[in-house]
Write a protein that holds these residues in place. Structure first.
Motif, mmCIF file in Angstrom:
data_model
loop_
_atom_site.group_PDB
_atom_site.id
_atom_site.type_symbol
_atom_site.label_atom_id
_atom_site.label_comp_id
_atom_site.label_asym_id
_atom_site.label_seq_id
_atom_site.Cartn_x
_atom_site.Cartn_y
_atom_site.Cartn_z
ATOM 1 N N PRO A 160 0.826 -1.216 0.000
ATOM 2 C CA PRO A 160 0.000 0.000 0.000
ATOM 3 C C PRO A 160 0.858 1.263 0.000
ATOM 4 C CG PRO A 160 -0.899 -1.594 1.533
ATOM 5 C CD PRO A 160 0.421 -2.164 1.062
ATOM 6 N N GLY A 161 0.522 2.188 -0.897
ATOM 7 C CA GLY A 161 1.245 3.445 -0.991
ATOM 8 C C GLY A 161 2.541 3.383 -1.769
ATOM 9 N N GLU A 162 2.918 2.204 -2.257
ATOM 10 C CA GLU A 162 4.192 2.057 -2.972
ATOM 11 C C GLU A 162 4.112 2.591 -4.399
ATOM 12 O OE1 GLU A 162 7.579 -1.428 -3.753
ATOM 13 O OE2 GLU A 162 5.714 -1.924 -2.718
ATOM 14 N N HIS A 163 2.924 2.539 -4.994
ATOM 15 C CA HIS A 163 2.738 3.061 -6.355
ATOM 16 C C HIS A 163 1.472 3.913 -6.373
ATOM 17 C CE1 HIS A 163 2.109 3.287 -10.704
ATOM 18 N NE2 HIS A 163 3.362 2.878 -10.840
ATOM 19 N N PRO A 164 1.545 5.112 -6.983
ATOM 20 C CA PRO A 164 0.383 6.021 -6.946
ATOM 21 C C PRO A 164 -0.883 5.452 -7.583
ATOM 22 C CG PRO A 164 2.085 6.801 -8.475
ATOM 23 C CD PRO A 164 2.701 5.722 -7.652
ATOM 24 N N ALA A 165 -0.734 4.559 -8.567
ATOM 25 C CA ALA A 165 -1.914 3.986 -9.216
ATOM 26 C C ALA A 165 -2.520 2.844 -8.411
ATOM 27 C CB ALA A 165 -1.547 3.487 -10.611
ATOM 28 N N LEU A 166 -1.802 2.410 -7.362
ATOM 29 C CA LEU A 166 -2.264 1.272 -6.552
ATOM 30 C C LEU A 166 -2.197 1.648 -5.074
ATOM 31 C CD1 LEU A 166 -0.150 -1.412 -8.446
ATOM 32 C CD2 LEU A 166 -2.612 -1.050 -8.713
ATOM 33 N N PRO A 167 -3.037 2.572 -4.627
ATOM 34 C CA PRO A 167 -2.954 3.065 -3.248
ATOM 35 C C PRO A 167 -3.113 1.963 -2.200
ATOM 36 C CG PRO A 167 -5.013 3.737 -4.284
ATOM 37 C CD PRO A 167 -4.135 3.208 -5.373
ATOM 38 N N ASP A 168 -3.874 0.916 -2.529
ATOM 39 C CA ASP A 168 -4.077 -0.189 -1.591
ATOM 40 C C ASP A 168 -3.142 -1.360 -1.861
ATOM 41 O OD1 ASP A 168 -6.183 1.110 -0.219
ATOM 42 O OD2 ASP A 168 -7.571 0.550 -1.826
ATOM 43 N N GLY A 169 -2.226 -1.185 -2.821
ATOM 44 C CA GLY A 169 -1.270 -2.238 -3.147
ATOM 45 C C GLY A 169 -1.890 -3.413 -3.881
ATOM 46 N N ARG A 170 -1.062 -4.407 -4.146
ATOM 47 C CA ARG A 170 -1.533 -5.619 -4.828
ATOM 48 C C ARG A 170 -0.515 -6.733 -4.657
ATOM 49 N NH1 ARG A 170 -3.269 -4.623 -10.793
ATOM 50 N NH2 ARG A 170 -4.739 -3.310 -9.660
ATOM 51 N N GLN A 171 -1.020 -7.959 -4.596
ATOM 52 C CA GLN A 171 -0.162 -9.149 -4.641
ATOM 53 C C GLN A 171 -0.595 -9.974 -5.848
ATOM 54 O OE1 GLN A 171 0.547 -11.446 -1.034
ATOM 55 N NE2 GLN A 171 -0.180 -9.736 0.231
ATOM 56 N N ASP A 172 0.137 -9.837 -6.933
ATOM 57 C CA ASP A 172 -0.212 -10.491 -8.194
ATOM 58 C C ASP A 172 1.029 -11.212 -8.697
ATOM 59 O OD1 ASP A 172 -0.718 -11.171 -10.843
ATOM 60 O OD2 ASP A 172 -1.762 -9.304 -11.313
ATOM 61 N N ASN A 173 1.020 -12.519 -8.624
ATOM 62 C CA ASN A 173 2.167 -13.333 -9.015
ATOM 63 C C ASN A 173 2.139 -13.783 -10.472
ATOM 64 O OD1 ASN A 173 3.480 -13.462 -6.419
ATOM 65 N ND2 ASN A 173 1.803 -14.792 -5.753
#
Length: 282
Positions: free
Chosen positions: A229-242
């Protein structure tokens, strides 16, 4: 006599100019799923398909990459939706068609599901045969690896649903040191079909498995849509996508596949560009 010589010189010049202006640009078509596909960049997402980066590694004056891979498609649905027919209508003698499916053929939905050793193989054979009938050169790839270091494999859910997930939605799994395969016979069948039909084959599954393993449990996350979360502006809630690649991952895979293409098709080595920074297609 002078007029004949002059006419001969003029004809030679015409032929030379015609030859220069008719120099054909060879197209590399890509058909496949979301791991290769074009992405919607309008909202600033860093997700990319490796097919978006492939042009960066070939001189576009001679080699043109035409990426028709689409999110969520299987070897079956790509045909049923008329997407393959559109490629055939553009295909010219001497062009290449990269064929890569598997991720969505594994899914249970009837519109996408195929069986290795049966319908999956049939579709690959159809792509190979019809490419050749149009004068093209088929290049068979199997599916790229998922980043799966889980000691107990998580359920193989719909990869497309990952885009609607957040970091906290990610599967809580215990990870080990070794990459674990998730594709089974879907990674084997394309090689078998290519061998039977004497088609070019690139083991994209092994290439990407080796890449994931070489980077390890943490380093391999840098290839994928894995953001806190907060690591990329387009993904404020983050993501775990393998499954899906980010910009860095798409480039790493595209470079390796460009090298593999040149190894299988030495002629393409003439047009392989240096690994310089390159803006991906939009």
């Amino acid at each position: 006599m002078k007029q004949i010589k002059l006419l001969t010189v003029l004809m030679a010049l015409v032929l030379l100019c015609t030859s220069a202006t008719n120099q054909k640009t060879t197209t590399i078509f890509i058909i496949g799923d979301s791991t290769a596909a074009k992405k919607d960049l309008s909202k600033g997402s860093p997700e990319r398909g490796w097919g978006m980066a492939l042009q960066c590694y070939f001189d576009e004056s001679f080699i043109r990459v035409d990426n028709h891979a689409v999110n969520g498609r299987s070897s079956k649905s790509f045909i049923d939706e008329g997407r393959w027919q559109k490629v055939l209508e553009k295909l010219q003698p001497g062009d290449y068609v990269i064929i890569q499916f598997g991720h969505n053929d594994e899914k249970p939905q009837p519109a996408r599901h195929t069986e290795p050793g049966s319908t999956f193989d049939y579709n690959y054979a159809k792509y190979i045969r019809e490419t050749r009938e149009h004068g093209g050169i088929p290049v068979v790839l199997n599916c790229v690896a998922r980043r799966n270091f889980a000691t107990k494999a998580a359920k193989n859910d719909d990869d497309e649903a990952l885009r609607n997930s957040t970091f906290k939605d990610g599967a809580k799994v215990v990870e080990g040191d070794s990459l674990v395969d998730t594709h089974g016979l879907y990674a084997v069948a394309p090689r078998d079909v290519a061998q039977r039909m004497h088609a070019l084959f690139i083991d994209a599954n092994k290439i990407t498995s080796d890449l994931e393993q070489s980077l390890g449990v943490e380093g391999s996350k840098k290839l994928h849509m894995w953001y806190k979360p907060g690591e990329h502006p387009a993904l404020p809630d983050g993501r775990q996508d393998n499954t899906h690649y980010n910009i860095y991952g798409a480039h790493q895979v595209a470079k390796l596949l460009a090298d593999a293409l040149c190894q299988e098709i030495p002629l393409l080595s003439k047009y392989r560009t240096n690994d310089k920074p390159c803006k991906m297609e939009k």
